[in-house]
Design an enzyme around this catalytic site. Structure first.
Site, PDB file in Angstrom:
ATOM      1  N   HIS A 100       9.561   0.113   8.732  1.00  9.29           N
ATOM      2  CA  HIS A 100       8.701  -1.068   8.941  1.00  9.29           C
ATOM      3  C   HIS A 100       8.805  -2.084   7.791  1.00  9.29           C
ATOM      4  O   HIS A 100       9.146  -3.253   7.994  1.00  9.29           O
ATOM      5  CB  HIS A 100       7.229  -0.650   9.059  1.00  9.29           C
ATOM      6  CG  HIS A 100       6.941   0.373  10.094  1.00  9.29           C
ATOM      7  ND1 HIS A 100       6.971   0.108  11.439  1.00  9.29           N
ATOM      8  CD2 HIS A 100       6.590   1.687   9.991  1.00  9.29           C
ATOM      9  CE1 HIS A 100       6.643   1.197  12.118  1.00  9.29           C
ATOM     10  NE2 HIS A 100       6.413   2.167  11.261  1.00  9.29           N
ATOM     11  N   ASP A 101       8.447  -1.628   6.597  1.00  6.64           N
ATOM     12  CA  ASP A 101       8.310  -2.578   5.481  1.00  6.64           C
ATOM     13  C   ASP A 101       9.669  -3.083   4.963  1.00  6.64           C
ATOM     14  O   ASP A 101       9.796  -4.286   4.669  1.00  6.64           O
ATOM     15  CB  ASP A 101       7.463  -1.950   4.361  1.00  6.64           C
ATOM     16  CG  ASP A 101       6.035  -1.664   4.845  1.00  6.64           C
ATOM     17  OD1 ASP A 101       5.639  -2.199   5.899  1.00  6.64           O
ATOM     18  OD2 ASP A 101       5.324  -0.904   4.175  1.00  6.64           O
ATOM     19  N   ASP A 157       6.711   1.433   2.223  1.00 10.71           N
ATOM     20  CA  ASP A 157       6.491   0.391   1.204  1.00 10.71           C
ATOM     21  C   ASP A 157       7.420   0.642   0.014  1.00 10.71           C
ATOM     22  O   ASP A 157       7.992  -0.293  -0.557  1.00 10.71           O
ATOM     23  CB  ASP A 157       5.044   0.417   0.704  1.00 10.71           C
ATOM     24  CG  ASP A 157       4.054   0.089   1.799  1.00 10.71           C
ATOM     25  OD1 ASP A 157       3.619  -1.058   1.908  1.00 10.71           O
ATOM     26  OD2 ASP A 157       3.732   1.012   2.578  1.00 10.71           O
ATOM     27  N   ASP A 201       0.847  -1.204   0.000  1.00  7.50           N
ATOM     28  CA  ASP A 201       0.000   0.000   0.000  1.00  7.50           C
ATOM     29  C   ASP A 201       0.888   1.261   0.000  1.00  7.50           C
ATOM     30  O   ASP A 201       0.851   2.057   0.926  1.00  7.50           O
ATOM     31  CB  ASP A 201      -0.945  -0.004   1.218  1.00  7.50           C
ATOM     32  CG  ASP A 201      -0.225   0.021   2.560  1.00  7.50           C
ATOM     33  OD1 ASP A 201       0.947  -0.428   2.634  1.00  7.50           O
ATOM     34  OD2 ASP A 201      -0.812   0.517   3.544  1.00  7.50           O
ATOM     35  N   THR A 205       2.939  -6.036   2.818  1.00 11.09           N
ATOM     36  CA  THR A 205       3.315  -4.918   3.691  1.00 11.09           C
ATOM     37  C   THR A 205       2.195  -3.890   3.822  1.00 11.09           C
ATOM     38  O   THR A 205       2.448  -2.729   4.145  1.00 11.09           O
ATOM     39  CB  THR A 205       4.611  -4.230   3.185  1.00 11.09           C
ATOM     40  OG1 THR A 205       4.408  -3.799   1.835  1.00 11.09           O
ATOM     41  CG2 THR A 205       5.796  -5.168   3.248  1.00 11.09           C
ATOM     42  N   PHE A 211      -1.145  -0.617  12.620  1.00  6.30           N
ATOM     43  CA  PHE A 211      -1.983  -0.078  11.536  1.00  6.30           C
ATOM     44  C   PHE A 211      -2.481  -1.133  10.542  1.00  6.30           C
ATOM     45  O   PHE A 211      -3.687  -1.193  10.243  1.00  6.30           O
ATOM     46  CB  PHE A 211      -1.196   1.011  10.779  1.00  6.30           C
ATOM     47  CG  PHE A 211      -1.935   1.594   9.602  1.00  6.30           C
ATOM     48  CD1 PHE A 211      -2.867   2.604   9.766  1.00  6.30           C
ATOM     49  CD2 PHE A 211      -1.713   1.118   8.319  1.00  6.30           C
ATOM     50  CE1 PHE A 211      -3.559   3.132   8.681  1.00  6.30           C
ATOM     51  CE2 PHE A 211      -2.394   1.643   7.229  1.00  6.30           C
ATOM     52  CZ  PHE A 211      -3.317   2.649   7.413  1.00  6.30           C
ATOM     53  N   ASN A 212      -1.593  -1.953   9.979  1.00 12.27           N
ATOM     54  CA  ASN A 212      -2.016  -2.891   8.917  1.00 12.27           C
ATOM     55  C   ASN A 212      -3.042  -3.895   9.440  1.00 12.27           C
ATOM     56  O   ASN A 212      -4.014  -4.225   8.757  1.00 12.27           O
ATOM     57  CB  ASN A 212      -0.814  -3.669   8.360  1.00 12.27           C
ATOM     58  CG  ASN A 212       0.084  -2.805   7.504  1.00 12.27           C
ATOM     59  OD1 ASN A 212      -0.342  -1.777   6.973  1.00 12.27           O
ATOM     60  ND2 ASN A 212       1.337  -3.212   7.375  1.00 12.27           N
ATOM     61  N   ASN A 241      -2.353   2.832   3.456  1.00 13.13           N
ATOM     62  CA  ASN A 241      -1.818   4.169   3.704  1.00 13.13           C
ATOM     63  C   ASN A 241      -2.570   5.224   2.904  1.00 13.13           C
ATOM     64  O   ASN A 241      -2.682   6.384   3.314  1.00 13.13           O
ATOM     65  CB  ASN A 241      -0.336   4.228   3.320  1.00 13.13           C
ATOM     66  CG  ASN A 241       0.545   3.465   4.290  1.00 13.13           C
ATOM     67  OD1 ASN A 241       0.305   3.488   5.499  1.00 13.13           O
ATOM     68  ND2 ASN A 241       1.554   2.778   3.772  1.00 13.13           N
TER      69      ASN A 241
END
Ligand code: BDR
Ligand code: CA
Length: 306
Positions: free
Chosen positions: A239-240, A14, A9, A123, A169-170, A38
């Site tokens: 993160h990703d 990402d 996303d 992700t 979040f995800n 996102n």
């Protein structure tokens, strides 16, 4: 070389993961599937193609997926990632057409054509993956593994929520989809906030200086994205890219294996990922530690390459 499909996303981090994958010989990207998260799915799909075009990789197909989580409307994160989802990076709108199939059909076709050969790296919210698994119950067993960025497992002091005090979040965005995926039987490697919020893995202004010196297209885009995060959020959370890194150098992350309960519904605990040390329908590999400096070194070495 591992064959991967990226379900994402984009989203600043990402795109950092996408660039890391493009620059890494360990993985071959067969396709990208995009999901709302996102940003709305039209924007995440455009962003994937904007970046591929800029980096001369437009031959990688991009198939758009879900516009909303399974049971609710999207609540995007544009306030974090900027009005275009990429920190107002200025890349032109894409002209490359989308792949003419839905994300879940494209993913299923790739996996069914190469059973046992494909790793899925997810992700974003897991809506596309859940659709694919519901439509093709044989799919989870035909994937080599699923590496996903999602969850907060209280395994480290950083494993608390970022969308709510308790949920990442995800997973929060589409908890119902996450519940399907975490109980699908796929071999899942879950990389959550426990490791991605480790301050030692955050890309700060010192690293940014090194990236800015390099004038390759990839380094310039990374510098722009990181600069936006450093300016508005203090340092750039990776993160990703950390999730992807487990396919590049397994020694960057430690994992434990345990059952995981994903809390669904609309209560205060929506999206909580609770470790079950006994029980659970299946065992999940959950990231429990990251070697931050080693990860950042790996990331920089790939990004700064010619
Ligand atoms: C996750 O949420 C998104 O905003 C990021 O792209 C990452 O996948 C972190 O919680
Ligand atoms: Ca993401």
């Amino acid at each position: 070389m591992r064959k991967v499909v990226l379900d994402m996303d984009p989203g600043i981090d990402d795109v950092l993961a996408l660039i890391l994958a493009l620059k890494s010989p360990e993985v071959q990207i067969l396709g990208i599937t995009t999901v709302a998260g996102n940003a709305p799915v039209e924007m995440t799909s455009a962003n994937a193609r904007r970046v591929l075009k800029y980096l001369g990789a437009s031959s990688i197909p991009v198939a758009a997926g879900a516009a909303n989580p399974l049971n609710r409307p999207l609540e995007d994160a544009l306030s974090y990632h900027g009005p275009d989802g990429l920190g107002s990076c200025g890349l032109p709108s894409p002209r490359t057409p989308l792949y003419p199939a839905k994300a879940w059909d494209f993913l299923a076709r790739l996996v069914l054509d190469a059973p046992g050969e494909i790793t899925l790296v997810a992700t974003g919210p897991l809506t596309n993956v859940a659709h694919a698994f519901e439509l093709h119950p044989e799919l989870p067993a035909l994937l080599t593994r699923v590496v996903l960025m999602g969850g907060a497992y209280t395994l480290t002091p950083y494993g608390k929520g970022n969308r709510t005090p308790f949920a990442e979040f995800n997973i929060w965005q589409d908890a119902e989809a996450a519940h399907i995926v975490f109980n699908s039987g796929a071999d899942i490697f879950a990389v959550g906030l426990d490791v991605t919020m480790d301050p030692a893995a955050c890309l700060n202004s010192q690293y940014l200086k090194q990236i800015k010196i390099r004038r390759t297209p990839a380094a310039r885009l990374v510098a722009q994205l990181v600069e936006y995060e450093v300016k508005y959020h203090g340092c750039c959370r990776m993160h990703d890219p950390i999730a992807l890194a487990t396919l590049l150098d397994a020694s960057v992350l430690d994992f434990i294996s345990a059952g995981v309960e994903v809390v669904v519904g609309n209560d205060w605990d929506r999206g909580v990922t609770r470790i079950l040390f006994s029980g659970g329908s299946q065992s999940i590999h959950v990231a429990s530690a990251v070697d931050g400096p080693r990860f950042l070194k790996l990331f920089l070495s790939r990004i700064l390459e010619e």
